[in-house]
Motif scaffolding. Structure first.
Motif, PDB file in Angstrom:
ATOM      1  N   GLN A  54       0.828  -1.212   0.000  1.00  0.00           N
ATOM      2  CA  GLN A  54       0.000   0.000   0.000  1.00  0.00           C
ATOM      3  C   GLN A  54       0.860   1.258   0.000  1.00  0.00           C
ATOM      4  O   GLN A  54       0.531   2.247  -0.667  1.00  0.00           O
ATOM      5  N   GLY A  55       1.950   1.212   0.760  1.00  0.00           N
ATOM      6  CA  GLY A  55       2.859   2.352   0.762  1.00  0.00           C
ATOM      7  C   GLY A  55       3.447   2.608  -0.610  1.00  0.00           C
ATOM      8  O   GLY A  55       3.574   3.765  -1.049  1.00  0.00           O
ATOM      9  N   LEU A  56       3.802   1.544  -1.321  1.00  0.00           N
ATOM     10  CA  LEU A  56       4.334   1.691  -2.672  1.00  0.00           C
ATOM     11  C   LEU A  56       3.291   2.249  -3.628  1.00  0.00           C
ATOM     12  O   LEU A  56       3.579   3.111  -4.462  1.00  0.00           O
ATOM     13  N   GLU A  57       2.050   1.739  -3.511  1.00  0.00           N
ATOM     14  CA  GLU A  57       0.983   2.187  -4.410  1.00  0.00           C
ATOM     15  C   GLU A  57       0.724   3.684  -4.261  1.00  0.00           C
ATOM     16  O   GLU A  57       0.483   4.384  -5.249  1.00  0.00           O
ATOM     17  N   LYS A  58       0.785   4.185  -3.040  1.00  0.00           N
ATOM     18  CA  LYS A  58       0.578   5.617  -2.827  1.00  0.00           C
ATOM     19  C   LYS A  58       1.655   6.459  -3.507  1.00  0.00           C
ATOM     20  O   LYS A  58       1.444   7.631  -3.804  1.00  0.00           O
ATOM     21  N   LEU A  59       2.789   5.833  -3.757  1.00  0.00           N
ATOM     22  CA  LEU A  59       3.906   6.536  -4.390  1.00  0.00           C
ATOM     23  C   LEU A  59       3.980   6.241  -5.890  1.00  0.00           C
ATOM     24  O   LEU A  59       4.953   6.616  -6.553  1.00  0.00           O
ATOM     25  N   GLY A  60       2.967   5.545  -6.408  1.00  0.00           N
ATOM     26  CA  GLY A  60       2.901   5.317  -7.846  1.00  0.00           C
ATOM     27  C   GLY A  60       3.436   3.992  -8.336  1.00  0.00           C
ATOM     28  O   GLY A  60       3.501   3.748  -9.547  1.00  0.00           O
ATOM     29  N   TRP A  61       3.803   3.090  -7.409  1.00  0.00           N
ATOM     30  CA  TRP A  61       4.341   1.787  -7.804  1.00  0.00           C
ATOM     31  C   TRP A  61       3.241   0.741  -7.674  1.00  0.00           C
ATOM     32  O   TRP A  61       2.826   0.412  -6.572  1.00  0.00           O
ATOM     33  N   VAL A  62       2.801   0.235  -8.803  1.00  0.00           N
ATOM     34  CA  VAL A  62       1.683  -0.702  -8.841  1.00  0.00           C
ATOM     35  C   VAL A  62       2.194  -2.071  -9.288  1.00  0.00           C
ATOM     36  O   VAL A  62       2.820  -2.190 -10.357  1.00  0.00           O
ATOM     37  N   VAL A  63       1.930  -3.086  -8.475  1.00  0.00           N
ATOM     38  CA  VAL A  63       2.380  -4.440  -8.795  1.00  0.00           C
ATOM     39  C   VAL A  63       1.766  -4.884 -10.118  1.00  0.00           C
ATOM     40  O   VAL A  63       0.559  -4.772 -10.342  1.00  0.00           O
ATOM     41  N   LEU A 271       5.966   0.830  10.106  1.00  0.00           N
ATOM     42  CA  LEU A 271       7.352   0.843   9.645  1.00  0.00           C
ATOM     43  C   LEU A 271       7.466   0.265   8.236  1.00  0.00           C
ATOM     44  O   LEU A 271       8.287   0.715   7.432  1.00  0.00           O
ATOM     45  N   PHE A 272       6.635  -0.727   7.942  1.00  0.00           N
ATOM     46  CA  PHE A 272       6.661  -1.287   6.595  1.00  0.00           C
ATOM     47  C   PHE A 272       6.133  -0.268   5.586  1.00  0.00           C
ATOM     48  O   PHE A 272       6.616  -0.208   4.453  1.00  0.00           O
ATOM     49  N   ARG A 273       5.133   0.521   5.980  1.00  0.00           N
ATOM     50  CA  ARG A 273       4.674   1.592   5.093  1.00  0.00           C
ATOM     51  C   ARG A 273       5.790   2.611   4.871  1.00  0.00           C
ATOM     52  O   ARG A 273       5.997   3.096   3.749  1.00  0.00           O
ATOM     53  N   GLN A 274       6.498   2.945   5.946  1.00  0.00           N
ATOM     54  CA  GLN A 274       7.588   3.911   5.818  1.00  0.00           C
ATOM     55  C   GLN A 274       8.724   3.352   4.962  1.00  0.00           C
ATOM     56  O   GLN A 274       9.381   4.098   4.226  1.00  0.00           O
ATOM     57  N   SER A 275       8.950   2.053   5.053  1.00  0.00           N
ATOM     58  CA  SER A 275      10.026   1.450   4.255  1.00  0.00           C
ATOM     59  C   SER A 275       9.725   1.579   2.764  1.00  0.00           C
ATOM     60  O   SER A 275      10.648   1.609   1.937  1.00  0.00           O
ATOM     61  N   ALA A 276       8.449   1.655   2.417  1.00  0.00           N
ATOM     62  CA  ALA A 276       8.080   1.863   1.012  1.00  0.00           C
ATOM     63  C   ALA A 276       8.593   3.218   0.517  1.00  0.00           C
ATOM     64  O   ALA A 276       8.933   3.368  -0.665  1.00  0.00           O
ATOM     65  N   VAL A 277       8.649   4.204   1.400  1.00  0.00           N
ATOM     66  CA  VAL A 277       9.173   5.527   1.024  1.00  0.00           C
ATOM     67  C   VAL A 277      10.651   5.406   0.656  1.00  0.00           C
ATOM     68  O   VAL A 277      11.105   5.982  -0.353  1.00  0.00           O
ATOM     69  N   ALA A 279      12.131   2.641  -0.357  1.00  0.00           N
ATOM     70  CA  ALA A 279      12.196   1.868  -1.600  1.00  0.00           C
ATOM     71  C   ALA A 279      11.938   2.769  -2.802  1.00  0.00           C
ATOM     72  O   ALA A 279      12.633   2.684  -3.827  1.00  0.00           O
ATOM     73  N   ASP A 280      10.961   3.647  -2.673  1.00  0.00           N
ATOM     74  CA  ASP A 280      10.648   4.592  -3.747  1.00  0.00           C
ATOM     75  C   ASP A 280      11.848   5.483  -4.056  1.00  0.00           C
ATOM     76  O   ASP A 280      12.202   5.685  -5.224  1.00  0.00           O
ATOM     77  N   ARG A 281      12.486   5.992  -3.029  1.00  0.00           N
ATOM     78  CA  ARG A 281      13.625   6.884  -3.239  1.00  0.00           C
ATOM     79  C   ARG A 281      14.786   6.149  -3.907  1.00  0.00           C
ATOM     80  O   ARG A 281      15.459   6.694  -4.789  1.00  0.00           O
ATOM     81  N   ILE A 282      15.006   4.897  -3.494  1.00  0.00           N
ATOM     82  CA  ILE A 282      16.097   4.122  -4.098  1.00  0.00           C
ATOM     83  C   ILE A 282      15.772   3.783  -5.547  1.00  0.00           C
ATOM     84  O   ILE A 282      16.641   3.853  -6.426  1.00  0.00           O
ATOM     85  N   LEU A 283      14.529   3.432  -5.826  1.00  0.00           N
ATOM     86  CA  LEU A 283      14.130   3.138  -7.207  1.00  0.00           C
ATOM     87  C   LEU A 283      14.255   4.380  -8.091  1.00  0.00           C
ATOM     88  O   LEU A 283      14.382   4.263  -9.319  1.00  0.00           O
TER      89      LEU A 283
END
Length: 328
Positions: A54-63, A271-277, A279-283
């Motif tokens: 869900q954290g990734l999806e909010k940042l535009g990353w869709v599985v 914390l898992f939601r925050q980890s998506a942030v 991941a987004d920055r690294i991607l």
């Protein structure tokens, strides 16, 4: 076609080229590996995985559209974790999320090239994962749930809900290097008139044997240090605690929700939601060496009143007032 019309069409097409190229770049499939030290059937593991997605999806990353997430689920010894890490690395991920200190250490040993985001249970500097919280360097960054005052707070709450306790064991995963937890608890123990002993236990058989012994002791209590391995055995721990009316405080809400007496700790799904942030920055080309380690700032107190009643414990009103959640 007139010359000016031709020029206008060509100019319009040229103007759209950068946008088209950008869209194609954004839609390029990226790959994330997740080393999740929970059985796939564990609802808490699934809750964490969902929070990350869900954290990734909010940042535009869709599985399935622009990102693929590969999970390795399970509990096992160091050999299993190494095997799971090797399988993830074989998929050539852009970044890996490592759940738990043992998973983080394994990824550190397995690769110096792939970016790794960890969620660790203890101090990553003391554990040798990073040289600095502010500038971790290398290919690892992430989050951790330890805060120096937390063991003392767990002792305080355990004594508050079970004042008769004078001896406390700290149940830990021996593979997670819980030395910082134990040292902080020992330093705080005299303030609460208790003796603290380390209790590293691996697997359900060792945990059950220890709890049977503690259940026969007088004035005994237990602190369960947060870790995927200990949390995966929360039902066993809660069942045995109920059988022997052994006061136990957990550092993860999931254990109290599943019948534990009381919990105080970090909101792990968050914390898992925050980890998506991260991941987004690294991607998007951020260097993990420059992403500071995130320390816990918010803790939640949960009391299971049904369990307290079954134990014959009257929860002090002052404690109930401070609770973030009362389960009844």
């Amino acid at each position: 076609m007139r010359r000016r019309d031709f020029i206008r069409i060509v100019a319009g097409s040229a103007a759209s080229w950068p946008l088209t190229a950008h869209a194609q770049q954004q839609e390029r499939m990226r790959r994330i590996g997740v080393l999740m030290l929970y059985p796939e059937s564990d609802p808490q593991g699934q809750l964490r995985a969902t929070a990350f997605r869900q954290g990734l999806e909010k940042l535009g990353w869709v599985v399935g559209r622009n990102v693929q997430i590969d999970f390795q689920w399970g509990l096992g010894d160091a050999d299993w974790i190494r095997s799971a890490a090797a399988q993830l690395l074989g998929l050539a991920p852009d970044v890996i999320l490592a759940n738990g200190t043992p998973a983080a250490k394994t990824m550190q040993q397995a690769s110096r090239a792939v970016a790794v985001i960890f969620i660790a249970s203890s101090d990553p500097v003391l554990d040798g994962l990073v040289p600095s919280l502010a500038r971790p360097g290398g290919n690892l960054t992430g989050f951790y749930v330890f805060e120096p005052s937390l063991p003392a707070k767990l002792l305080e709450l355990l004594k508050e809900i079970a004042p008769h306790v004078t001896r406390v064991a700290m149940l830990t995963n021996p593979d997670a290097n819980p030395a910082s937890w134990f040292a902080s608890a020992v330093a705080a123990a005299p303030r609460f008139a208790v003796e603290v002993e380390a209790a590293p236990r691996r697997g359900s058989n060792e945990i059950e044997a220890a709890m049977v012994q503690w259940g026969g002791e007088q004035n005994f209590g237990l602190i369960v240090v947060p870790d995927p391995a200990t949390n995966a055995h929360r039902k066993l721990i809660n069942d045995l605690a109920a059988r022997y009316r052994l006061p136990v405080i957990h550092a993860l809400r999931a254990a109290a929700a599943d019948g534990g007496l009381i919990s105080y700790g970090v909101d792990l799904p968050n914390l898992f939601r925050q980890s998506a942030v991260y991941a987004d920055r690294i991607l998007r080309s951020a260097n993990p060496a420059d992403l500071p380690i995130s320390q816990p700032t918010k803790f939640e107190l949960v009391i299971n009143l049904t369990t307290a009643k079954a134990f014959g414990i009257t929860v002090p009103l002052a404690l109930m007032v401070r609770a973030d959640e009362l389960l009844d």
